[in-house]
Design an enzyme around this catalytic site. Structure first.
Site, PDB file in Angstrom:
ATOM      1  N   HIS A 116      -7.120   2.782   4.232  1.00  0.00           N
ATOM      2  CA  HIS A 116      -6.777   3.526   5.453  1.00  0.00           C
ATOM      3  C   HIS A 116      -8.001   3.719   6.358  1.00  0.00           C
ATOM      4  CE1 HIS A 116      -3.026   4.631   3.416  1.00  0.00           C
ATOM      5  NE2 HIS A 116      -2.613   5.228   4.514  1.00  0.00           N
ATOM      6  N   ASP A 156       0.886  -1.174   0.000  1.00  0.00           N
ATOM      7  CA  ASP A 156       0.000   0.000   0.000  1.00  0.00           C
ATOM      8  C   ASP A 156       0.919   1.218   0.000  1.00  0.00           C
ATOM      9  OD1 ASP A 156      -2.440   1.567   0.363  1.00  0.00           O
ATOM     10  OD2 ASP A 156      -1.811   1.868   2.430  1.00  0.00           O
ATOM     11  N   SER A 157       0.321   2.394  -0.147  1.00  0.00           N
ATOM     12  CA  SER A 157       1.109   3.620  -0.071  1.00  0.00           C
ATOM     13  C   SER A 157       1.622   3.864   1.347  1.00  0.00           C
ATOM     14  CB  SER A 157       0.233   4.804  -0.476  1.00  0.00           C
ATOM     15  OG  SER A 157      -0.850   4.899   0.437  1.00  0.00           O
ATOM     16  N   CYS A 200      -4.536  -1.587  -1.744  1.00  0.00           N
ATOM     17  CA  CYS A 200      -4.738  -0.149  -1.936  1.00  0.00           C
ATOM     18  C   CYS A 200      -5.733   0.031  -3.075  1.00  0.00           C
ATOM     19  CB  CYS A 200      -3.388   0.473  -2.301  1.00  0.00           C
ATOM     20  SG  CYS A 200      -3.474   2.205  -2.761  1.00  0.00           S
ATOM     21  N   GLU A 202      -1.917   8.807   8.281  1.00  0.00           N
ATOM     22  CA  GLU A 202      -0.482   8.488   8.243  1.00  0.00           C
ATOM     23  C   GLU A 202       0.257   9.116   9.417  1.00  0.00           C
ATOM     24  OE1 GLU A 202       1.627   6.591   6.267  1.00  0.00           O
ATOM     25  OE2 GLU A 202      -0.173   5.710   5.414  1.00  0.00           O
ATOM     26  N   CYS A 249     -11.141   3.056   0.728  1.00  0.00           N
ATOM     27  CA  CYS A 249      -9.697   3.274   0.888  1.00  0.00           C
ATOM     28  C   CYS A 249      -9.297   2.446   2.094  1.00  0.00           C
ATOM     29  CB  CYS A 249      -9.413   4.749   1.131  1.00  0.00           C
ATOM     30  SG  CYS A 249      -7.721   5.084   1.673  1.00  0.00           S
TER      31      CYS A 249
HETATM   32  N1  DGL Z   1      -4.839   3.148   1.148  1.00  0.00           N
HETATM   33  C1  DGL Z   1      -4.972   3.586  -0.171  1.00  0.00           C
HETATM   34  C2  DGL Z   1      -6.272   3.274  -0.834  1.00  0.00           C
HETATM   35  O1  DGL Z   1      -6.861   2.285  -0.490  1.00  0.00           O
HETATM   36  C3  DGL Z   1      -4.296   4.797  -0.685  1.00  0.00           C
HETATM   37  C4  DGL Z   1      -4.287   5.997   0.110  1.00  0.00           C
HETATM   38  C5  DGL Z   1      -3.373   7.058  -0.462  1.00  0.00           C
HETATM   39  O2  DGL Z   1      -2.184   6.845  -0.493  1.00  0.00           O
HETATM   40  O3  DGL Z   1      -3.911   8.109  -0.848  1.00  0.00           O
HETATM   41  O4  DGL Z   1      -6.702   3.954  -1.709  1.00  0.00           O
END
Ligand code: DGL
Length: 266
Positions: free
Chosen positions: A191, A15-16, A78, A157, A189
Protein backbone atom coordinates in the site's frame (compact mmCIF):
# COMPACT_ATOMS: atom_id res chain seq x y z
CA UNK A 1 -5.21 -29.97 -22.06
CA UNK A 2 -7.29 -26.90 -22.74
CA UNK A 3 -10.96 -27.55 -23.46
CA UNK A 4 -13.25 -24.90 -24.97
CA UNK A 5 -14.67 -24.23 -21.50
CA UNK A 6 -11.26 -23.84 -19.80
CA UNK A 7 -10.67 -20.34 -18.57
CA UNK A 8 -7.99 -18.32 -20.32
CA UNK A 9 -4.53 -18.70 -18.74
CA UNK A 10 -3.73 -15.61 -16.72
CA UNK A 11 -1.63 -14.22 -13.92
CA UNK A 12 -3.55 -14.28 -10.67
CA UNK A 13 -2.69 -11.42 -8.33
CA UNK A 14 -4.12 -10.62 -4.91
CA UNK A 15 -3.85 -8.34 -1.90
CA UNK A 16 -6.08 -7.40 1.01
CA UNK A 17 -7.13 -4.31 -0.93
CA UNK A 18 -5.68 -1.61 -3.18
CA UNK A 19 -2.02 -2.11 -2.18
CA UNK A 20 -1.34 -4.89 -4.64
CA UNK A 21 -2.30 -2.51 -7.45
CA UNK A 22 1.24 -1.10 -7.09
CA UNK A 23 2.51 -4.58 -7.99
CA UNK A 24 -0.09 -4.93 -10.76
CA UNK A 25 1.06 -1.58 -12.21
CA UNK A 26 4.63 -2.90 -12.46
CA UNK A 27 3.43 -6.28 -13.83
CA UNK A 28 1.52 -4.48 -16.59
CA UNK A 29 4.63 -2.46 -17.41
CA UNK A 30 6.86 -5.54 -17.66
CA UNK A 31 4.31 -7.99 -19.11
CA UNK A 32 1.95 -5.87 -21.23
CA UNK A 33 0.58 -8.83 -23.21
CA UNK A 34 -0.27 -11.10 -20.30
CA UNK A 35 -3.90 -11.38 -19.13
CA UNK A 36 -4.18 -10.56 -15.43
CA UNK A 37 -6.86 -11.10 -12.83
CA UNK A 38 -6.59 -9.06 -9.62
CA UNK A 39 -8.53 -9.71 -6.43
CA UNK A 40 -8.74 -7.08 -3.69
CA UNK A 41 -10.00 -8.85 -0.56
CA UNK A 42 -11.35 -5.56 0.72
CA UNK A 43 -14.14 -7.01 2.85
CA UNK A 44 -11.42 -8.59 4.99
CA UNK A 45 -8.82 -5.79 4.98
CA UNK A 46 -6.61 -4.84 6.60
CA UNK A 47 -4.80 -8.18 6.91
CA UNK A 48 -2.00 -6.50 8.85
CA UNK A 49 -3.97 -6.34 12.08
CA UNK A 50 -5.40 -9.90 11.81
CA UNK A 51 -4.28 -13.19 13.34
CA UNK A 52 -2.05 -15.42 11.15
CA UNK A 53 -4.75 -18.14 10.88
CA UNK A 54 -7.23 -15.66 9.45
CA UNK A 55 -4.68 -14.43 6.87
CA UNK A 56 -3.93 -18.03 5.85
CA UNK A 57 -7.64 -18.88 5.46
CA UNK A 58 -8.34 -15.82 3.34
CA UNK A 59 -5.23 -16.34 1.20
CA UNK A 60 -6.24 -19.95 0.47
CA UNK A 61 -9.80 -18.91 -0.41
CA UNK A 62 -8.71 -16.11 -2.74
CA UNK A 63 -6.02 -18.27 -4.37
CA UNK A 64 -8.53 -21.06 -5.00
CA UNK A 65 -10.79 -18.60 -6.82
CA UNK A 66 -7.90 -17.23 -8.91
CA UNK A 67 -6.79 -20.73 -9.91
CA UNK A 68 -10.35 -21.68 -10.87
CA UNK A 69 -10.39 -18.57 -13.08
CA UNK A 70 -7.25 -19.69 -14.94
CA UNK A 71 -4.32 -18.38 -12.88
CA UNK A 72 -1.18 -20.23 -14.00
CA UNK A 73 1.16 -18.11 -11.86
CA UNK A 74 0.04 -16.71 -8.52
CA UNK A 75 1.41 -13.38 -7.29
CA UNK A 76 0.91 -12.68 -3.59
CA UNK A 77 1.02 -8.89 -3.90
CA UNK A 78 0.96 -8.45 -0.15
CA UNK A 79 3.84 -8.60 2.33
CA UNK A 80 1.52 -9.63 5.16
CA UNK A 81 -0.02 -12.56 3.27
CA UNK A 82 3.42 -13.61 2.07
CA UNK A 83 4.78 -13.53 5.62
CA UNK A 84 2.06 -15.78 6.99
CA UNK A 85 0.49 -17.73 4.14
CA UNK A 86 2.99 -18.40 1.37
CA UNK A 87 4.05 -21.67 3.02
CA UNK A 88 0.42 -22.87 3.18
CA UNK A 89 -0.18 -21.81 -0.44
CA UNK A 90 2.89 -23.69 -1.67
CA UNK A 91 1.90 -26.74 0.32
CA UNK A 92 -1.62 -26.74 -1.13
CA UNK A 93 -0.50 -26.14 -4.75
CA UNK A 94 3.03 -27.59 -4.96
CA UNK A 95 3.18 -27.41 -8.77
CA UNK A 96 1.95 -23.84 -9.14
CA UNK A 97 4.57 -21.10 -9.45
CA UNK A 98 3.87 -18.70 -6.57
CA UNK A 99 5.70 -15.37 -6.29
CA UNK A 100 5.66 -13.60 -2.92
CA UNK A 101 6.34 -10.00 -1.89
CA UNK A 102 8.81 -9.41 0.93
CA UNK A 103 10.65 -6.37 2.30
CA UNK A 104 13.89 -6.14 0.31
CA UNK A 105 16.33 -6.20 3.23
CA UNK A 106 19.20 -7.24 0.99
CA UNK A 107 18.94 -4.31 -1.50
CA UNK A 108 18.33 -1.87 1.37
CA UNK A 109 21.49 -3.05 3.14
CA UNK A 110 23.42 -2.58 -0.10
CA UNK A 111 21.92 0.89 -0.65
CA UNK A 112 22.56 2.25 2.86
CA UNK A 113 25.65 4.41 3.31
CA UNK A 114 25.53 4.70 7.10
CA UNK A 115 24.53 1.12 7.99
CA UNK A 116 21.15 2.14 9.47
CA UNK A 117 17.95 1.19 7.67
CA UNK A 118 14.27 1.44 8.54
CA UNK A 119 11.45 -0.89 7.56
CA UNK A 120 7.84 0.29 7.63
CA UNK A 121 5.30 -2.54 7.44
CA UNK A 122 2.09 -3.83 8.98
CA UNK A 123 2.20 -4.98 12.62
CA UNK A 124 1.60 -8.54 11.44
CA UNK A 125 4.49 -8.56 8.94
CA UNK A 126 6.87 -7.17 11.56
CA UNK A 127 5.76 -9.77 14.12
CA UNK A 128 6.25 -12.68 11.70
CA UNK A 129 8.96 -15.33 11.92
CA UNK A 130 9.63 -14.88 8.20
CA UNK A 131 10.51 -11.22 8.71
CA UNK A 132 12.86 -12.06 11.62
CA UNK A 133 14.47 -14.65 9.38
CA UNK A 134 14.95 -12.15 6.52
CA UNK A 135 16.79 -9.81 8.88
CA UNK A 136 18.88 -12.63 10.35
CA UNK A 137 19.91 -13.76 6.86
CA UNK A 138 20.53 -10.43 5.15
CA UNK A 139 21.17 -7.57 7.60
CA UNK A 140 24.73 -8.50 8.57
CA UNK A 141 26.27 -5.52 10.39
CA UNK A 142 23.50 -3.14 9.28
CA UNK A 143 21.15 -1.98 12.03
CA UNK A 144 17.49 -2.51 11.14
CA UNK A 145 14.82 -0.34 12.79
CA UNK A 146 11.38 -1.90 12.27
CA UNK A 147 8.37 0.39 12.43
CA UNK A 148 4.91 -1.22 12.60
CA UNK A 149 2.31 1.09 11.06
CA UNK A 150 -1.16 0.37 12.51
CA UNK A 151 -3.89 2.46 10.94
CA UNK A 152 -1.98 3.41 7.81
CA UNK A 153 -3.54 0.85 5.45
CA UNK A 154 -7.06 1.77 6.63
CA UNK A 155 -6.46 5.43 5.66
CA UNK A 156 -5.07 4.46 2.25
CA UNK A 157 -8.04 2.14 1.66
CA UNK A 158 -10.29 5.15 2.29
CA UNK A 159 -8.46 7.03 -0.47
CA UNK A 160 -6.65 9.34 1.98
CA UNK A 161 -3.44 9.62 0.00
CA UNK A 162 -2.49 13.14 1.07
CA UNK A 163 -4.83 14.44 3.78
CA UNK A 164 -4.04 16.14 7.11
CA UNK A 165 -4.96 12.88 8.94
CA UNK A 166 -2.50 10.92 6.79
CA UNK A 167 0.29 13.47 7.27
CA UNK A 168 -0.31 13.51 11.03
CA UNK A 169 -0.08 9.70 11.27
CA UNK A 170 3.03 9.64 9.07
CA UNK A 171 4.72 12.19 11.32
CA UNK A 172 4.16 9.93 14.34
CA UNK A 173 5.29 6.78 12.52
CA UNK A 174 8.39 8.36 11.00
CA UNK A 175 9.57 10.08 14.16
CA UNK A 176 11.41 7.01 15.61
CA UNK A 177 13.09 6.34 12.25
CA UNK A 178 14.26 9.95 11.98
CA UNK A 179 15.55 9.77 15.58
CA UNK A 180 17.43 6.56 14.68
CA UNK A 181 19.11 8.46 11.80
CA UNK A 182 18.33 5.85 9.18
CA UNK A 183 19.37 6.86 5.67
CA UNK A 184 17.24 4.25 3.86
CA UNK A 185 13.63 3.19 4.46
CA UNK A 186 11.95 0.16 2.95
CA UNK A 187 8.27 0.29 2.13
CA UNK A 188 7.42 -3.18 3.45
CA UNK A 189 3.74 -3.02 2.52
CA UNK A 190 2.42 -2.76 -1.03
CA UNK A 191 0.00 0.00 0.00
CA UNK A 192 2.79 2.44 0.87
CA UNK A 193 4.01 3.36 -2.64
CA UNK A 194 0.54 4.91 -3.08
CA UNK A 195 1.54 7.54 -0.49
CA UNK A 196 5.19 7.75 -1.47
CA UNK A 197 5.33 11.53 -1.81
CA UNK A 198 3.69 12.18 1.59
CA UNK A 199 6.00 9.59 3.14
CA UNK A 200 9.09 11.14 1.57
CA UNK A 201 8.00 14.49 2.90
CA UNK A 202 7.55 13.08 6.42
CA UNK A 203 10.98 11.39 6.40
CA UNK A 204 12.86 14.26 4.78
CA UNK A 205 14.87 14.44 1.57
CA UNK A 206 18.01 12.87 3.11
CA UNK A 207 16.26 9.47 3.39
CA UNK A 208 16.02 7.22 0.34
CA UNK A 209 12.81 5.23 0.02
CA UNK A 210 12.89 1.76 -1.53
CA UNK A 211 10.14 -0.54 -2.74
CA UNK A 212 10.09 -4.07 -4.12
CA UNK A 213 7.42 -4.10 -6.86
CA UNK A 214 9.81 -4.12 -9.77
CA UNK A 215 11.75 -7.13 -8.40
CA UNK A 216 8.47 -9.00 -7.84
CA UNK A 217 7.43 -8.29 -11.44
CA UNK A 218 10.82 -9.48 -12.75
CA UNK A 219 10.51 -12.72 -10.81
CA UNK A 220 6.94 -13.16 -12.09
CA UNK A 221 8.02 -12.52 -15.68
CA UNK A 222 10.58 -15.35 -15.40
CA UNK A 223 7.94 -17.75 -14.07
CA UNK A 224 5.41 -16.78 -16.74
CA UNK A 225 7.92 -17.09 -19.58
CA UNK A 226 8.94 -20.54 -18.32
CA UNK A 227 5.35 -21.72 -18.87
CA UNK A 228 5.57 -20.94 -22.58
CA UNK A 229 1.94 -19.74 -22.68
CA UNK A 230 1.18 -17.02 -25.19
CA UNK A 231 -1.08 -14.27 -23.92
CA UNK A 232 -3.33 -11.81 -25.65
CA UNK A 233 -3.15 -8.17 -24.67
CA UNK A 234 -6.20 -7.26 -22.61
CA UNK A 235 -6.86 -4.86 -19.76
CA UNK A 236 -6.61 -6.53 -16.35
CA UNK A 237 -9.78 -7.71 -14.67
CA UNK A 238 -10.27 -6.23 -11.20
CA UNK A 239 -12.45 -7.96 -8.64
CA UNK A 240 -13.17 -7.04 -5.03
CA UNK A 241 -14.93 -8.63 -2.09
CA UNK A 242 -15.82 -5.06 -1.07
CA UNK A 243 -17.49 -2.32 -3.08
CA UNK A 244 -16.89 -2.50 -6.84
CA UNK A 245 -17.85 1.15 -7.12
CA UNK A 246 -15.25 2.20 -4.55
CA UNK A 247 -12.49 0.19 -6.26
CA UNK A 248 -13.45 1.59 -9.68
CA UNK A 249 -13.29 5.12 -8.26
CA UNK A 250 -9.93 4.42 -6.61
CA UNK A 251 -8.20 3.07 -9.73
CA UNK A 252 -9.57 5.90 -11.83
CA UNK A 253 -8.45 8.61 -9.36
CA UNK A 254 -5.18 7.20 -8.00
CA UNK A 255 -3.87 5.35 -11.06
CA UNK A 256 -5.80 6.93 -13.94
CA UNK A 257 -6.91 3.47 -15.14
CA UNK A 258 -10.27 3.66 -16.93
CA UNK A 259 -11.38 0.23 -15.65
CA UNK A 260 -14.58 -0.98 -14.03
CA UNK A 261 -14.11 -3.32 -11.06
CA UNK A 262 -16.40 -6.30 -10.46
CA UNK A 263 -17.93 -7.36 -7.16
CA UNK A 264 -16.98 -10.82 -5.93
CA UNK A 265 -18.42 -12.94 -3.11
CA UNK A 266 -15.84 -15.24 -1.55
N1 DGL B 1 -0.73 -4.50 1.28
C1 DGL B 1 -0.47 -5.42 2.29
C2 DGL B 1 0.97 -5.67 2.60
O1 DGL B 1 1.77 -5.55 1.72
C3 DGL B 1 -1.39 -5.63 3.43
C4 DGL B 1 -1.97 -4.50 4.09
C5 DGL B 1 -3.04 -4.89 5.08
O2 DGL B 1 -4.06 -5.41 4.67
O3 DGL B 1 -2.82 -4.64 6.28
O4 DGL B 1 1.32 -6.01 3.69
Amino acid sequence: MTSPSSPQACLGVFDSGVGGLTVLRELRRQLPDVPMLYVADTAHAPYGQREPDYIIRRSLTVAEHLIAQGARVLVVACNTATAHAIGALRQRWPDLPIVGTEPGIKPAVAASRNGRIGVMATPSTIASARFADLIARHAGQTEVFSQPCPGLVALIERGELDTPALRQLLMQLCEPLIAAEVDTVLMGCTHYPLIQSALQQALGPQVQLLNIESAVAQQTAKQWQALGVSGQAAPPILQTTGSAEALTGFVQRALAWPLQAQALRL
